[in-house]
Enzyme design. Sequence first.
Site, PDB file in Angstrom:
ATOM      1  N   HIS A  42      13.045  32.305  -6.246  1.00  0.00           N
ATOM      2  CA  HIS A  42      12.055  32.353  -5.431  1.00  0.00           C
ATOM      3  C   HIS A  42      12.120  31.898  -4.338  1.00  0.00           C
ATOM      4  CE1 HIS A  42       8.009  33.681  -5.186  1.00  0.00           C
ATOM      5  NE2 HIS A  42       7.595  32.322  -4.684  1.00  0.00           N
ATOM      6  N   SER A  73       5.805  35.703  -1.244  1.00  0.00           N
ATOM      7  CA  SER A  73       5.081  35.481  -2.355  1.00  0.00           C
ATOM      8  C   SER A  73       3.774  36.065  -2.483  1.00  0.00           C
ATOM      9  CB  SER A  73       4.946  34.051  -2.718  1.00  0.00           C
ATOM     10  OG  SER A  73       4.845  33.547  -4.042  1.00  0.00           O
ATOM     11  N   ASP A 113      14.340  34.959  -9.715  1.00  0.00           N
ATOM     12  CA  ASP A 113      13.029  34.542  -9.292  1.00  0.00           C
ATOM     13  C   ASP A 113      12.310  34.491 -10.353  1.00  0.00           C
ATOM     14  OD1 ASP A 113      10.407  34.027  -8.350  1.00  0.00           O
ATOM     15  OD2 ASP A 113      10.771  35.474  -6.430  1.00  0.00           O
TER      16      ASP A 113
END
Length: 709
Positions: free
Chosen positions: A681, A561, A646
């Site tokens: 995610h 991330s 995501d």
Amino acid sequence: MKAFTIPLLAAAALAACNNAEKKQEKMNVKPPVAEKIRHEFPAIHGDVRTDDYYWLNQRENPKVIAYLTAENKYTDTMLSPVKEFREKLYDELKGRIKEKDESVPYFSNGYVYYTRFEEGKEYPIYCRKKGSESAPEEVMLNVNDLAKGYAYYNVAGMSVSPDNKLVAYGVDTVSRRKYTIYFKNLETGELLPDIIANTTGGSTWANDNKTLFYTRKNDSTLRSESISKHILGTEPKTDKVVFFEKDDTYNTWVYKTKSRKYIVIGSSATLSSEYRILDADNPEGVFKIFHPREKDMLYDIDHRGDKFYVITNQDAKNFRLMETPLDKTGKENWKEVIAHRTDVLLEGMELFSNYMVLSERKNGLSQLRIINSLSGQEHYLDFGEPAYVAYVSTNPEMDSKQLRYGYTSLTTPNSTFDYNMDTKEKQLKKQQEVLGGYDPKNYVTERLFATATDGTKVPISLVYKKGFEKNGKQPLLLYGYGSYGASMDPYFNSNRISLLDRGFAYAIAHIRGGQEMGRQWYEDGKMFKKKNTFTDFIDCAEFLIKEKYTTKEHLYAMGGSAGGLLMGAVINMRPDLWRGIIAAVPFVDVMTTMLDASIPLTTGEYDEWGNPNNKDSYEYMKSYSPYDNVAPKAYPNMLVTTGLHDSQVQYFEPAKWVAKLREMKTGDNLLLLETNMDAGHGGASGRFKALKDVALQYAFLFYLEGISK
């Protein structure tokens, strides 16, 4: 499985790496090449940016799906020499997990709650018993049954009504973190007809057992933007919005105080927060502002007895603790309880009838401070390891003398303790059982400090297996994040044993942008100081090389991330420093994302990265944005992972990044993109499916090191 010995690994590593590259040449497989379609963005601040791979953001376009599928196939092909090893790694990782397992029960409002897993099953079973652990089991939700027929399934935000008869829970079947709330009658087992879509999943009951407050999301940006009130038996589309957050840099949520007396609506941006309160016995009432939001002022609240307690950074960079009467909640009435300290970060509080437990952080390590509210006496818990994590666990009852807390370290499996705050006696309730004969005595953990370019001392937490030789020839995986003030604590993960037993050291660089060393540590790694995060990480890597923990030929880095942005930045700055990089769901196209307010999370992040509509922020962000700074360089071997659904870092950021890297990079190092077509995610749902991602990452590292068993 017999692990490589350290001397053998050291002697064979370089030759093995060369063999791996020769295998790649023999395959003679050409990587996918994304079509280039010029896209020109509108000029801003006199600058015109172009993006030849902008078309990849069309999630429903068959050409996009075909490209991602081709990349997945290429990854499988290039790692085919370790395909069997990858499958064995998955079995090895799974083999450490106790499949039939159960959480430590906790008591709440007359019931004992716990979660259990059955052998071979992916998902949890949520259970309770009335009164005591010896009572008959009631299964509230068996997620294994609910998840049948779904590639992805996640339950979140379970909330039991005050009378214990109903449970509300959120379900996400796409991995976009958009949850639908369902209601179940725990007495009859039937589902109620009330179904509420597009929420965060969590919800809060009023004390009348029929009114529920919940958070709705914006359909496109996914911002948590409003709080609605649902009355059971009514049509959800008629639910009243009790609060709408107009400022698109803020998110909102709702919860009930531990005392069960107040419903609280929270609203916050990166640097400012605000709360509204309502008597939980009066759901038809009007929420009252606790204290109006102020620029650069954060505060959190909880209730006990005749007071509210407030943790705030008002005139206190590392936060302080205040108290205020129930009917006078404005900051002019706040009275200091714990003063600000320059060397201690106050992170949280847990209130009991006669005790207060403060979560603090000093020298980068977590601490638990126990205060007797009657006598004023206090003490800290002692943990006795150089690097560890201690945290307050589940403590739903105010009238208790037992503190439930968790403890773990790089060598100590996750442990749950009950601590009697009166007698100071602690009891280990459960330690994570690691199957396969794990013995923490066989591993060593260290706490090191690297010196950054500007002289700042940056902590490093490190673990390796006994016998690891500091001769500069061993492989090492360095992990980093460094954003949002999130502290990367040295917790235990049984998966890492597969690395350590094959000669790897594992290190965490506690770089600026996190909050390990206090609030200033965060502020020195954000906005116009963001590059400190990247240079800190590089300095940590060079320190580990200097101290002969590894060399450039055996140094690997990983981040996900915002930590993926870190990976993108450091390979642009120092491509020569790394043998391999793993970038998971990486936030790499900073400029395009932060200039598009319709993309989820964008507006709420202006205080973290800057608002590129301002020229100074635009120029600074562009100077480090990984996608905008790809150049003809010999980039290291790379594995990039993403999820098609995501909601935090859109899949097209890593997809475009890989396409541009393929076009620009020099040399023959591997560049692999793996897209999970069913996840977002957080990766795959279920406790075993996620291990396939870990097995892929480790197979990539072992392939480069020439480790095949």
